[in-house]
Each structure stands twice: as C-alpha cells, then as structure tokens.
Motif scaffolding. Structure first.
Motif, PDB file in Angstrom:
ATOM      1  N   PRO A  67     -12.923  10.846 -25.178  1.00  0.00           N
ATOM      2  CA  PRO A  67     -13.853  11.769 -24.958  1.00  0.00           C
ATOM      3  C   PRO A  67     -13.699  12.970 -26.263  1.00  0.00           C
ATOM      4  CG  PRO A  67     -12.306  11.686 -23.142  1.00  0.00           C
ATOM      5  CD  PRO A  67     -11.701  10.831 -24.127  1.00  0.00           C
ATOM      6  N   ALA A  68     -14.796  13.760 -26.420  1.00  0.00           N
ATOM      7  CA  ALA A  68     -14.824  14.657 -27.347  1.00  0.00           C
ATOM      8  C   ALA A  68     -13.860  15.662 -26.935  1.00  0.00           C
ATOM      9  CB  ALA A  68     -16.106  15.381 -27.130  1.00  0.00           C
ATOM     10  N   GLY A  69     -12.969  15.971 -27.942  1.00  0.00           N
ATOM     11  CA  GLY A  69     -11.836  16.872 -27.691  1.00  0.00           C
ATOM     12  C   GLY A  69     -10.596  16.279 -27.808  1.00  0.00           C
ATOM     13  N   VAL A  70     -10.596  14.814 -27.638  1.00  0.00           N
ATOM     14  CA  VAL A  70      -9.067  14.171 -27.480  1.00  0.00           C
ATOM     15  C   VAL A  70      -9.058  13.368 -28.738  1.00  0.00           C
ATOM     16  CG1 VAL A  70      -8.116  12.434 -26.099  1.00  0.00           C
ATOM     17  CG2 VAL A  70      -9.460  14.153 -25.032  1.00  0.00           C
ATOM     18  N   LEU A  71      -8.017  13.380 -29.306  1.00  0.00           N
ATOM     19  CA  LEU A  71      -7.623  12.579 -30.437  1.00  0.00           C
ATOM     20  C   LEU A  71      -6.743  11.597 -30.081  1.00  0.00           C
ATOM     21  CD1 LEU A  71      -6.915  15.181 -33.356  1.00  0.00           C
ATOM     22  CD2 LEU A  71      -8.799  14.072 -33.154  1.00  0.00           C
ATOM     23  N   VAL A 126      -3.706  13.233 -28.488  1.00  0.00           N
ATOM     24  CA  VAL A 126      -3.573  14.818 -28.334  1.00  0.00           C
ATOM     25  C   VAL A 126      -4.827  15.312 -27.620  1.00  0.00           C
ATOM     26  CG1 VAL A 126      -3.204  16.923 -29.839  1.00  0.00           C
ATOM     27  CG2 VAL A 126      -2.502  14.366 -30.514  1.00  0.00           C
ATOM     28  N   ASN A 127      -4.648  16.216 -26.665  1.00  0.00           N
ATOM     29  CA  ASN A 127      -5.614  16.475 -25.841  1.00  0.00           C
ATOM     30  C   ASN A 127      -6.071  17.968 -26.438  1.00  0.00           C
ATOM     31  OD1 ASN A 127      -7.609  17.204 -24.018  1.00  0.00           O
ATOM     32  ND2 ASN A 127      -6.508  17.051 -22.049  1.00  0.00           N
ATOM     33  N   LEU A 128      -7.120  18.274 -27.275  1.00  0.00           N
ATOM     34  CA  LEU A 128      -7.730  19.619 -27.427  1.00  0.00           C
ATOM     35  C   LEU A 128      -8.791  19.807 -26.654  1.00  0.00           C
ATOM     36  CD1 LEU A 128      -6.655  17.938 -30.631  1.00  0.00           C
ATOM     37  CD2 LEU A 128      -6.650  20.233 -31.002  1.00  0.00           C
ATOM     38  N   SER A 129      -9.020  19.242 -25.779  1.00  0.00           N
ATOM     39  CA  SER A 129     -10.266  19.556 -24.931  1.00  0.00           C
ATOM     40  C   SER A 129      -9.787  20.639 -23.870  1.00  0.00           C
ATOM     41  CB  SER A 129     -10.951  18.275 -24.345  1.00  0.00           C
ATOM     42  OG  SER A 129     -10.201  17.940 -23.140  1.00  0.00           O
ATOM     43  N   ASP A 130     -10.936  20.976 -22.923  1.00  0.00           N
ATOM     44  CA  ASP A 130     -10.586  21.930 -21.841  1.00  0.00           C
ATOM     45  C   ASP A 130      -9.987  21.301 -20.684  1.00  0.00           C
ATOM     46  OD1 ASP A 130     -11.192  24.019 -23.657  1.00  0.00           O
ATOM     47  OD2 ASP A 130     -12.998  24.041 -23.113  1.00  0.00           O
ATOM     48  N   GLU A 168      -4.105  20.941 -24.199  1.00  0.00           N
ATOM     49  CA  GLU A 168      -3.147  21.550 -25.387  1.00  0.00           C
ATOM     50  C   GLU A 168      -1.945  20.647 -25.289  1.00  0.00           C
ATOM     51  OE1 GLU A 168      -4.483  23.612 -27.330  1.00  0.00           O
ATOM     52  OE2 GLU A 168      -5.840  25.104 -26.101  1.00  0.00           O
ATOM     53  N   HIS A 169      -1.734  19.385 -24.905  1.00  0.00           N
ATOM     54  CA  HIS A 169      -0.617  18.660 -24.781  1.00  0.00           C
ATOM     55  C   HIS A 169      -1.001  17.178 -25.576  1.00  0.00           C
ATOM     56  CE1 HIS A 169       2.093  20.983 -22.453  1.00  0.00           C
ATOM     57  NE2 HIS A 169       1.162  21.425 -21.718  1.00  0.00           N
ATOM     58  N   ALA A 170       0.290  16.560 -25.948  1.00  0.00           N
ATOM     59  CA  ALA A 170       0.122  15.625 -26.654  1.00  0.00           C
ATOM     60  C   ALA A 170       1.224  14.387 -25.960  1.00  0.00           C
ATOM     61  CB  ALA A 170       0.612  15.634 -28.066  1.00  0.00           C
ATOM     62  N   VAL A 171       1.005  13.188 -26.260  1.00  0.00           N
ATOM     63  CA  VAL A 171       1.699  12.255 -25.590  1.00  0.00           C
ATOM     64  C   VAL A 171       1.708  10.879 -26.633  1.00  0.00           C
ATOM     65  CG1 VAL A 171       1.990  10.704 -23.323  1.00  0.00           C
ATOM     66  CG2 VAL A 171       0.817  12.677 -23.176  1.00  0.00           C
ATOM     67  N   TRP A 172       2.958  10.537 -26.576  1.00  0.00           N
ATOM     68  CA  TRP A 172       3.197   9.106 -27.252  1.00  0.00           C
ATOM     69  C   TRP A 172       3.556   7.986 -26.166  1.00  0.00           C
ATOM     70  CZ3 TRP A 172       7.525  10.114 -31.504  1.00  0.00           C
ATOM     71  CH2 TRP A 172       7.090  10.958 -32.135  1.00  0.00           C
ATOM     72  N   LEU A 173       2.561   7.075 -26.297  1.00  0.00           N
ATOM     73  CA  LEU A 173       2.600   5.848 -25.163  1.00  0.00           C
ATOM     74  C   LEU A 173       3.075   4.419 -25.895  1.00  0.00           C
ATOM     75  CD1 LEU A 173      -0.817   6.585 -23.524  1.00  0.00           C
ATOM     76  CD2 LEU A 173       1.417   7.269 -22.909  1.00  0.00           C
ATOM     77  N   ALA A 174       3.790   3.711 -25.011  1.00  0.00           N
ATOM     78  CA  ALA A 174       3.863   2.140 -25.627  1.00  0.00           C
ATOM     79  C   ALA A 174       2.724   1.608 -25.117  1.00  0.00           C
ATOM     80  CB  ALA A 174       5.223   1.692 -24.951  1.00  0.00           C
TER      81      ALA A 174
END
Ligand code: NOJ
Length: 538
Positions: free
Chosen positions: A485-489, A501-505, A531-537
């Motif tokens: 979605p918009a705002g999520v990398l 990386v969640n830069l959305s609201d 405002e958080h990020a996650v590394w996933l397998a």
C-alpha cells in the motif's frame, strides 16, 4: 561473479566512522585518541563492523577539527604517534577490522611546511605555485581575485601582507592546493604509499569533488554549466592515478570519495572502472522521511551505480550533519537542499526521531552495497542542540557571524558507562573534562546501559549486523520491490529475505513469511506499526 571468487570486501562492508576526538580518551586530557580507540576495539568487534573510517589524525593546529593538516606523515600528539597508529592497525586487523584513514588533498593547514615556504618565498616563486595565489582586483588589488565564497562563510580569499591573495574554499587556515602542479600529485601519491606501507586498507577522500579548479578562476555566475571548482571532470585523472597506487598493494585496498555531485550520474563517474572504488551516497542522507522520496533515491542510486559496476553506499549521519535521530524528530522532514546547511525548525519529538532512526537502520542495512555507521548512531544519540555558545569550536560558528552554530552538536564525546560526565569517555583519573560537555541524561544512552537490553538501539544494531553478516541475501546484490500500500516500502532480496518499512499512518499486515528475523518495534498479530521496519524470512 562465480561463487568461488568472493566479492571484494568493500562491496558490502559496514564501515564505522570514528570521529577520533570524541570516541574514547585514553590519556585523560578530555580528547579522544588512538589509545582510547585501541581499548575499544573489542566493543567494535562485538558490534560487528567490518572497517573503521577514522577522521583526520594527522599533525594539525586543529582550526577545523584536524581537516587542516600540517604534516600528513605524522600523527598529532593529541592522538598519539605513528607507532601508536601502526599498533592500532595491527590490532584492528587481528580483530578482523580494517582501517581507513581520512586523506585531505584539497588543502593543507596554513602551518604546513609548503605553505610557510610559500609565504616566505614571495610572489611569483615556485613555492607559491603549489597553492593558488593571485593578485587582487581593483586599483590597489584590495578586492579578492574573484567572487568565490568559503563553505564556512565569507570570501574564499585571504590577503597576505605583500598584497597577494590565496584561495581557501574552507577556513583561511586551509589554503587550497594547486592540483595543476606536478609536485602536488607526486606528494599525495607518496603519502598514500606511506600509509599503505603501514597497513591501512584504504582512504576516505575529503572533498574529492573539489580538487580541480578552472585555471581561469572565473567569477561564479548563475549561468555556469560547468562549475569552476566543484565536480569538474579533471578530478577523475587524479583518481585514476590513485587507483593504480592502491592496486600496487596486496589485500584489496579501497577508496571512498566524499564527493558531492548534483546527480547520481555525476556521482557514478567517480566509481567507473579504473577510478575509485566507492563514493558516499549523500542523496540517501538528504532524502526526506518520505516513502516516495526514499524509493526514488534508492532506485536512482542503484541504477546509476550498477551501470558502472560499482556498489552503492548508504549513510544516515556523519560528523558534518545533524544526527538523524534529531533530523527525523521533526514531524515533517524536509528534503535537504544541497550546498545549504540543514537547520530544521519546529518542535522536536525525540521518541518519534528514535522510532524512525530504528526503522531507517533496518532499511539502510538491508539495501545492497556498503553502509556507514557514524559513532553513536548505534546508541541512538541525538544532536546536542543546546551546547553553550562559549564551547563551540567549529569554525562555522565564527565565520557565519554567529548565525549557524555549526557541527559541534553531532561531535559530542560518546557515553560509555556510568551516570555522570565523562560517562567513561575518559579514564576515572582524567585531568580534564570532555572537550565538549555531554548532556547529563546521557547515562541512559551509554554502551553499558544499553548492553543486554533487547529493546535498545545498540542491541538492534548488533543483531542487524550479525544477521547481515550471516544472511546470504544481504550485502552486495540487487533488490526487487514488492507490491505494498501507499506509504509502505517492501523489497525482496534473494534468497528468501523481505524488508518492510511502514512510513504510512496505518498499521500494515505483513505478507506471508516463515519467520520474523528482526523488527524495529513490537509486531502484534503480524502487523507492523507506522514508523517501524521488519526483516522477514520468506
Ligand atoms: C569535509 C569534512 O567532512 C569536513 O568536516 C571538513 O570541514 C571539510 N571537508 C573541509 O576539509
């Protein structure tokens, strides 16, 4: 590249920047030094970095924190001796850590033997020809030779008693060398060899984009297409020669350029085959905290650099810019305007800045290429924005007429332990306090306080660096963006790695995965908060 030929170390290295004056003080004079750095090598080993970039440690009157070098073959007594440097290099290598000092080829100190000789020898002498001396303009030569300005404020020229002027793109104590002079080329190649012989693994090149000047020294105008002193094509000849010097030595010695270029194409020119190995990618540091801006910067950088076969580098902070925990602490983070100092306004929310800094660390360390960590990033240190005026040392403070407080706020000595200044920066029996005062609250940010606390910035960095070292998808390579979605990398790296990386609201429901490898904050019911990020397998 075949799987039997490992990629050179500098294509994926995590390089830790040691601002030596502020890292660790071994002798108790309140200034960091080589002895202090040696004593902290086990810390750097446990942090998991591959190399150290050490800011200038050469003999210097310290008009610009050591970027005014009086003797490139001597260590300043504040920091130690050449023998101490040799011991550091050897010990670091034993810990598996490479050493990259700074080299400052654009200028010397005004106390360098060459500049003193130039002043003594007078106008028209061969000694003056190694610098950029000119008569002034106007009837009595009282006007500077052109309208160039110093990066620290004021004119880029200073007049000396015999009436000539000399060029300094930085402070008057930093006269610019004349790179059209063969002595200058020969001297720097000899300096590189001097330190390569002592085992250094490469150099960070200061102001790499500034060495070549238009020989006519024309006035700056708005219409200029080719700048008279920044990023001129001639600089690349210098670096092709330096590359050959590096290649004379065994062990993959490597350069990183501090080159400020207007476009990713211009930056890529520094790292073409036969040129330098890497260059700082300041576009990432200058980007706003905005998903579109970040994605554009990432895509453009990767495209341009891979086009010339060079790895990207990523950097969030250094000793010249506001620390990113504070930069991101403003709700709206403006894009940085090149050639202007970044002085954000508005309320500071350090909790927000810290959340973003944690997410930014995971973003940066998941991207292909190398990454730089500025000392204290791993502790989440903020900029010290309220240093008393009487302690400010950066020449920018004086030269801006006290309108710009300069860069001292990101150079405050590191808190290692304890609850009071010097927080372990100096030995217990130190005879002087830290050269810049540390905030009283920094006990809670010290290495000691954060060690073992799984929620701390330090443990986030340690875990991220360990995973990065072990995971075959991380380091050099490529990325593939995923729909989000918009705002999520969200990007995928082969094999089996996804960074989100969640830069959305809004909270974002993570896609299918086999494990959460690391998260910058709590992940409940598979949802990553703004405002958080996650590394996933995956
Ligand atoms: C860039 C360095 O990073 C900065 O600290 C210094 O003031 C200038 N170059 C001049 O050497």
């Amino acid at each position: 590249m075949s799987s039997t030929t490992p990629s050179p170390w500098w294509r994926s290295a995590v390089i830790y920047q040691v601002y030596i004056r502020s890292f660790a003080d071994g002798d108790g004079d309140g200034v960091g030094d080589i002895a202090g750095l040696r004593s902290r090598l086990p810390y750097l080993k446990s942090l998991g970095v591959d190399a150290l970039w050490i800011n200038p440690w050469y003999k210097s009157p310290m008009a610009d924190g050591g970027y005014d070098v009086a003797d490139f073959r001597a260590i300043d007594p504040l920091f130690g001796t050449v023998a101490d440097a040799e011991q550091l290099i050897e010990e670091a290598h034993r810990h598996g850590i490479r050493i990259i000092p700074d080299i400052v080829p654009n200028h010397t100190s005004n106390e360098h033997a060459w500049f003193r000789a130039a002043l003594d020898a007078g106008p028209g002498s061969p000694e003056r020809a190694r610098y950029i001396f000119r008569p002034g303009r106007g009837p009595d030569g009282t006007q500077p030779p052109n309208n160039w300005v110093s990066c620290f404020g004021g004119p880029a020229w200073t007049r000396i008693p015999d009436g000539e002027w000399y060029l300094h793109l930085y402070a008057p104590e930093q006269p610019d060398l004349n790179w059209q002079h063969p002595d200058v080329h020969a001297e720097f190649e000899s300096i590189l060899r001097f330190w390569f012989d002592r085992g250094v693994d490469g150099f960070r090149i200061d102001v790499a984009h500034g060495l070549a000047k238009d020989p006519e020294l024309p006035d700056l105008t708005r219409e200029q297409i080719v700048h008279p002193h920044w990023d001129r094509d001639e600089v690349h000849d210098i670096y092709r020669a330096w590359r050959q010097v590096a290649d004379e030595f065994p062990g993959e010695r490597a350069f990183v350029a501090e080159a400020w270029a207007d476009t990713p194409e211009r930056l890529a020119a520094y790292v073409r085959p036969g040129g330098l190995h890497t260059a700082f990618n300041f576009d990432f540091l200058m980007a706003s905290w905005d998903p579109k801006d970040l994605r554009t910067v990432i895509d453009d950088s990767l495209a341009m650099l891979s086009g010339v076969g060079a790895p990207a580098t990523w950097v969030l902070s250094n000793h010249d810019v506001m620390r990113h925990a504070s930069r991101y602490a403003r709700r709206t983070v403006a894009r940085w305007v090149p050639n202007e100092r970044y002085q954000p306004e508005g309320p500071v929310d350090l909790e927000l800045g810290t959340r973003r800094a944690r997410a930014a660390a995971l973003l940066m360390l998941a991207l292909p290429g190398g990454a730089y960590i500025y000392q204290g990033d791993e502790l989440g240190l903020p900029e010290v924005e309220d240093l008393p005026e009487d302690v400010l040392e950066d020449p920018i403070w004086e030269r801006s007429g006290h309108t710009d407080r300069g860069r001292d706020g990101c150079r405050v000595p590191i808190p290692w332990s304890g609850q009071a200044e010097p927080f372990g920066f100096s030995p217990d029996d130190a005879y002087a306090g830290p050269w810049l005062p540390q905030p009283t609250s920094w006990g809670e940010r010290s290495v000691e306080a954060q060690t073992g606390d799984e929620t701390s910035m330090l443990e986030l960095y340690r875990t991220a660096l360990r995973l990065r070292r072990d995971h075959p998808a991380l380091g050099d390579g490529t990325i593939t963006w995923q729909d989000a979605p918009a705002g999520v990398l969200a990007f995928h790296r082969e094999p089996g790695f996804l960074c989100v990386v969640n830069l959305s609201d809004d909270a974002y429901q993570l896609p299918e995965h086999t494990a959460i490898l690391l998260a910058s904050g709590p992940v409940a019911d598979g949802r990553v908060e703004p405002e958080h990020a996650v590394w996933l397998a995956v």
